[in-house]
Design a protein around this motif. Structure first.
Motif, PDB file in Angstrom:
ATOM      1  N   LEU A   1       2.799   9.200  29.212  1.00  0.00           N
ATOM      2  CA  LEU A   1       3.147  10.477  28.558  1.00  0.00           C
ATOM      3  C   LEU A   1       4.497  10.387  27.865  1.00  0.00           C
ATOM      4  O   LEU A   1       4.665  10.833  26.725  1.00  0.00           O
ATOM      5  CB  LEU A   1       3.162  11.622  29.587  1.00  0.00           C
ATOM      6  CG  LEU A   1       1.802  12.086  30.071  1.00  0.00           C
ATOM      7  CD1 LEU A   1       1.969  13.146  31.152  1.00  0.00           C
ATOM      8  CD2 LEU A   1       0.976  12.650  28.917  1.00  0.00           C
ATOM      9  N   PHE A   2       5.456   9.759  28.543  1.00  0.00           N
ATOM     10  CA  PHE A   2       6.773   9.656  27.923  1.00  0.00           C
ATOM     11  C   PHE A   2       6.752   8.660  26.772  1.00  0.00           C
ATOM     12  O   PHE A   2       7.471   8.839  25.787  1.00  0.00           O
ATOM     13  CB  PHE A   2       7.824   9.284  28.976  1.00  0.00           C
ATOM     14  CG  PHE A   2       9.142   9.889  28.641  1.00  0.00           C
ATOM     15  CD1 PHE A   2       9.340  11.255  28.808  1.00  0.00           C
ATOM     16  CD2 PHE A   2      10.168   9.134  28.098  1.00  0.00           C
ATOM     17  CE1 PHE A   2      10.534  11.844  28.435  1.00  0.00           C
ATOM     18  CE2 PHE A   2      11.365   9.715  27.736  1.00  0.00           C
ATOM     19  CZ  PHE A   2      11.549  11.070  27.911  1.00  0.00           C
ATOM     20  N   ALA A   3       5.925   7.636  26.891  1.00  0.00           N
ATOM     21  CA  ALA A   3       5.796   6.661  25.796  1.00  0.00           C
ATOM     22  C   ALA A   3       5.280   7.367  24.541  1.00  0.00           C
ATOM     23  O   ALA A   3       5.752   7.103  23.430  1.00  0.00           O
ATOM     24  CB  ALA A   3       4.848   5.543  26.199  1.00  0.00           C
ATOM     25  N   ILE A   4       4.329   8.290  24.725  1.00  0.00           N
ATOM     26  CA  ILE A   4       3.786   9.037  23.582  1.00  0.00           C
ATOM     27  C   ILE A   4       4.893   9.878  22.939  1.00  0.00           C
ATOM     28  O   ILE A   4       5.050   9.899  21.712  1.00  0.00           O
ATOM     29  CB  ILE A   4       2.589   9.921  24.013  1.00  0.00           C
ATOM     30  CG1 ILE A   4       1.415   9.026  24.420  1.00  0.00           C
ATOM     31  CG2 ILE A   4       2.165  10.870  22.886  1.00  0.00           C
ATOM     32  CD1 ILE A   4       0.280   9.749  25.123  1.00  0.00           C
ATOM     33  N   ALA A   5       5.686  10.537  23.796  1.00  0.00           N
ATOM     34  CA  ALA A   5       6.780  11.373  23.278  1.00  0.00           C
ATOM     35  C   ALA A   5       7.789  10.522  22.498  1.00  0.00           C
ATOM     36  O   ALA A   5       8.219  10.892  21.400  1.00  0.00           O
ATOM     37  CB  ALA A   5       7.470  12.092  24.437  1.00  0.00           C
ATOM     38  N   VAL A   6       8.130   9.354  23.065  1.00  0.00           N
ATOM     39  CA  VAL A   6       9.105   8.472  22.391  1.00  0.00           C
ATOM     40  C   VAL A   6       8.507   7.925  21.093  1.00  0.00           C
ATOM     41  O   VAL A   6       9.199   7.787  20.081  1.00  0.00           O
ATOM     42  CB  VAL A   6       9.555   7.314  23.333  1.00  0.00           C
ATOM     43  CG1 VAL A   6      10.515   6.372  22.627  1.00  0.00           C
ATOM     44  CG2 VAL A   6      10.225   7.871  24.582  1.00  0.00           C
TER      45      VAL A   6
ATOM     46  N   TYR B   1      10.435   2.419  18.957  1.00  0.00           N
ATOM     47  CA  TYR B   1       9.049   1.988  19.197  1.00  0.00           C
ATOM     48  C   TYR B   1       9.031   1.043  20.402  1.00  0.00           C
ATOM     49  O   TYR B   1       8.141   1.106  21.245  1.00  0.00           O
ATOM     50  CB  TYR B   1       8.482   1.268  17.974  1.00  0.00           C
ATOM     51  CG  TYR B   1       8.174   2.173  16.811  1.00  0.00           C
ATOM     52  CD1 TYR B   1       7.031   2.962  16.806  1.00  0.00           C
ATOM     53  CD2 TYR B   1       9.019   2.244  15.710  1.00  0.00           C
ATOM     54  CE1 TYR B   1       6.739   3.794  15.740  1.00  0.00           C
ATOM     55  CE2 TYR B   1       8.740   3.072  14.637  1.00  0.00           C
ATOM     56  CZ  TYR B   1       7.602   3.851  14.655  1.00  0.00           C
ATOM     57  OH  TYR B   1       7.316   4.681  13.614  1.00  0.00           O
ATOM     58  N   ILE B   2      10.047   0.173  20.450  1.00  0.00           N
ATOM     59  CA  ILE B   2      10.133  -0.775  21.573  1.00  0.00           C
ATOM     60  C   ILE B   2      10.330  -0.009  22.886  1.00  0.00           C
ATOM     61  O   ILE B   2       9.690  -0.303  23.898  1.00  0.00           O
ATOM     62  CB  ILE B   2      11.283  -1.792  21.343  1.00  0.00           C
ATOM     63  CG1 ILE B   2      10.979  -2.633  20.097  1.00  0.00           C
ATOM     64  CG2 ILE B   2      11.490  -2.695  22.567  1.00  0.00           C
ATOM     65  CD1 ILE B   2      12.122  -3.492  19.610  1.00  0.00           C
ATOM     66  N   LEU B   3      11.200   1.021  22.847  1.00  0.00           N
ATOM     67  CA  LEU B   3      11.437   1.813  24.066  1.00  0.00           C
ATOM     68  C   LEU B   3      10.170   2.533  24.513  1.00  0.00           C
ATOM     69  O   LEU B   3       9.940   2.692  25.720  1.00  0.00           O
ATOM     70  CB  LEU B   3      12.571   2.821  23.830  1.00  0.00           C
ATOM     71  CG  LEU B   3      13.991   2.248  23.881  1.00  0.00           C
ATOM     72  CD1 LEU B   3      15.017   3.302  23.487  1.00  0.00           C
ATOM     73  CD2 LEU B   3      14.324   1.699  25.266  1.00  0.00           C
ATOM     74  N   ALA B   4       9.351   2.960  23.552  1.00  0.00           N
ATOM     75  CA  ALA B   4       8.074   3.606  23.900  1.00  0.00           C
ATOM     76  C   ALA B   4       7.198   2.622  24.674  1.00  0.00           C
ATOM     77  O   ALA B   4       6.617   2.970  25.717  1.00  0.00           O
ATOM     78  CB  ALA B   4       7.359   4.088  22.638  1.00  0.00           C
ATOM     79  N   ALA B   5       7.142   1.383  24.180  1.00  0.00           N
ATOM     80  CA  ALA B   5       6.342   0.360  24.860  1.00  0.00           C
ATOM     81  C   ALA B   5       6.933   0.069  26.241  1.00  0.00           C
ATOM     82  O   ALA B   5       6.189  -0.071  27.233  1.00  0.00           O
ATOM     83  CB  ALA B   5       6.300  -0.911  24.018  1.00  0.00           C
ATOM     84  N   VAL B   6       8.263   0.016  26.314  1.00  0.00           N
ATOM     85  CA  VAL B   6       8.940  -0.262  27.590  1.00  0.00           C
ATOM     86  C   VAL B   6       8.593   0.819  28.610  1.00  0.00           C
ATOM     87  O   VAL B   6       8.345   0.523  29.781  1.00  0.00           O
ATOM     88  CB  VAL B   6      10.481  -0.361  27.364  1.00  0.00           C
ATOM     89  CG1 VAL B   6      11.226  -0.342  28.692  1.00  0.00           C
ATOM     90  CG2 VAL B   6      10.826  -1.639  26.608  1.00  0.00           C
ATOM     91  N   SER B   7       8.550   2.078  28.159  1.00  0.00           N
ATOM     92  CA  SER B   7       8.210   3.191  29.052  1.00  0.00           C
ATOM     93  C   SER B   7       6.835   2.982  29.681  1.00  0.00           C
ATOM     94  O   SER B   7       6.668   3.126  30.904  1.00  0.00           O
ATOM     95  CB  SER B   7       8.239   4.510  28.270  1.00  0.00           C
ATOM     96  OG  SER B   7       7.655   5.538  29.024  1.00  0.00           O
ATOM     97  N   ALA B   8       5.853   2.632  28.848  1.00  0.00           N
ATOM     98  CA  ALA B   8       4.484   2.431  29.358  1.00  0.00           C
ATOM     99  C   ALA B   8       4.451   1.244  30.324  1.00  0.00           C
ATOM    100  O   ALA B   8       3.833   1.320  31.397  1.00  0.00           O
ATOM    101  CB  ALA B   8       3.529   2.209  28.188  1.00  0.00           C
ATOM    102  N   VAL B   9       5.136   0.160  29.936  1.00  0.00           N
ATOM    103  CA  VAL B   9       5.129  -1.054  30.776  1.00  0.00           C
ATOM    104  C   VAL B   9       5.765  -0.759  32.138  1.00  0.00           C
ATOM    105  O   VAL B   9       5.217  -1.128  33.184  1.00  0.00           O
ATOM    106  CB  VAL B   9       5.876  -2.214  30.056  1.00  0.00           C
ATOM    107  CG1 VAL B   9       6.130  -3.368  31.014  1.00  0.00           C
ATOM    108  CG2 VAL B   9       5.071  -2.692  28.854  1.00  0.00           C
ATOM    109  N   ILE B  10       6.905  -0.066  32.135  1.00  0.00           N
ATOM    110  CA  ILE B  10       7.587   0.260  33.406  1.00  0.00           C
ATOM    111  C   ILE B  10       6.674   1.130  34.275  1.00  0.00           C
ATOM    112  O   ILE B  10       6.511   0.891  35.473  1.00  0.00           O
ATOM    113  CB  ILE B  10       8.945   0.969  33.154  1.00  0.00           C
ATOM    114  CG1 ILE B  10       9.944  -0.009  32.556  1.00  0.00           C
ATOM    115  CG2 ILE B  10       9.512   1.552  34.459  1.00  0.00           C
ATOM    116  CD1 ILE B  10      11.277   0.622  32.155  1.00  0.00           C
TER     117      ILE B  10
END
Lengths: 212, 102
Positions: free
Chosen positions: A133-138, A151-160
């Protein structure tokens, strides 16, 4: 020919060029992680546990206030002497968008609650759901601002989120770990941006008055 | 005059000039910006920037406020309502022209 849209986008991007906003937001996330960790370790039903539940809004509001003050102070000391002062427009959500945001939030919250009601074991998936959900927001924010690191931080959010769920840390501890790790990632991204910004931007000579 | 070019004839020439257009584009997305910020973003020299700002101010498109932040002089520039309307109209007209001409 002047590319108006590029100039407008670059102007918006300039707010994030020093990385200070990320460092400030990362600090809020770390605080949030700390809050969830406290909730996870404090026994349920205890006076401290009840106090923590009540304090949630206060923690968010006060940390937001504090961080915005710190951000303004740092911008004044670091950014304005180097690349100049700029104040951005405060965008108020239109009533239509506000209602749409509330409806979407309600649907997401309701769906999660319904899923949890159907199967309490889904609680273990909370960090992953949180991460997505946070990855989508980012991602939406990255699309608006147009900076690759978001975009990288969005991916990082999902991975974490997925990594924490896979590690089986538990729901509240998992959520606290997610916010802690994601907060650290955002701060690292901000610090890297700040280092690049400081290397590229020398302090301007402000002794000579502006000539207009 | 060909109909394709007619849209350009009554375009706001004050904003159409590249440096001033860049200034208007920057100011359209911010509340206010100082001289240093505008200089860095446009790459104009102090003299050039001053001259373009003076023209925009004369037309009532921008407002310039000279102030101090501590002991440091600060020249704040913001787009006026008239400036914002002129920029929006320019943008719309030019977009329409580009769509027509492909």
């Amino acid at each position: 020919m002047v590319d108006i849209e590029k100039i407008e986008k670059r102007t918006v991007q300039s707010f994030y060029s020093d990385g200070l906003a990320e460092i400030a937001i990362g600090l809020i996330f770390l605080l949030l992680g700390g809050y969830f960790f406290a909730q996870a370790v404090v026994p349920e039903g205890s006076a401290l546990g009840s106090a923590l539940s009540v304090l949630f809004v206060l923690v968010i509001v006060s940390s937001g206030f504090l961080v915005s003050r710190i951000l303004r102070f740092l911008k004044r000391r670091i950014t304005y002497p180097r690349t100049g002062y700029v104040a951005f427009k405060k965008k108020e959500l239109s009533p239509k968008r506000r209602v749409a945001t509330m409806i979407i939030g309600g649907i997401i919250g309701g769906s999660l609650a319904a899923l949890y009601g159907l199967s309490p074991s889904l609680k273990t998936l909370f960090p992953a759901l949180n991460g997505i959900l946070f990855a989508i927001a980012v991602l939406l924010f990255a699309n608006k601002v147009g900076l690759i690191r978001f975009y990288i931080l969005a991916a990082v959010s999902a991975v974490i989120g997925f990594a924490v769920t896979a590690a089986g840390v538990g729901d509240t501890k998992g959520i606290s770990l997610y916010w802690g790790l994601f907060g650290a990632a955002v701060i690292i991204s901000g610090l890297a941006s700040l280092a690049i910004y400081l290397r590229k931007s020398a302090r301007a000579d402000r002794e000579n008055p502006d000539a207009v | 005059m060909p109909s394709d070019l007619r849209g350009l004839a009554d375009i706001d020439r004050l904003i159409h000039e590249p440096a001033r257009l860049a200034l208007a584009a920057i100011l359209s997305v911010v509340e206010s910006a100082d001289f240093l910020y505008l200089q860095r973003e446009t790459g104009l020299t102090k003299g050039n920037l001053s001259s373009h700002l003076a023209k925009l101010e004369e037309a009532g498109y921008i407002a310039i406020e000279k102030t101090y932040r501590g002991r440091i002089p600060l020249t704040l520039v913001r787009l006026t309502d008239a400036g914002a309307a002129a920029y929006r109209a320019y943008r719309a007209r030019f977009k329409k022209f580009l769509e027509k001409t492909g």
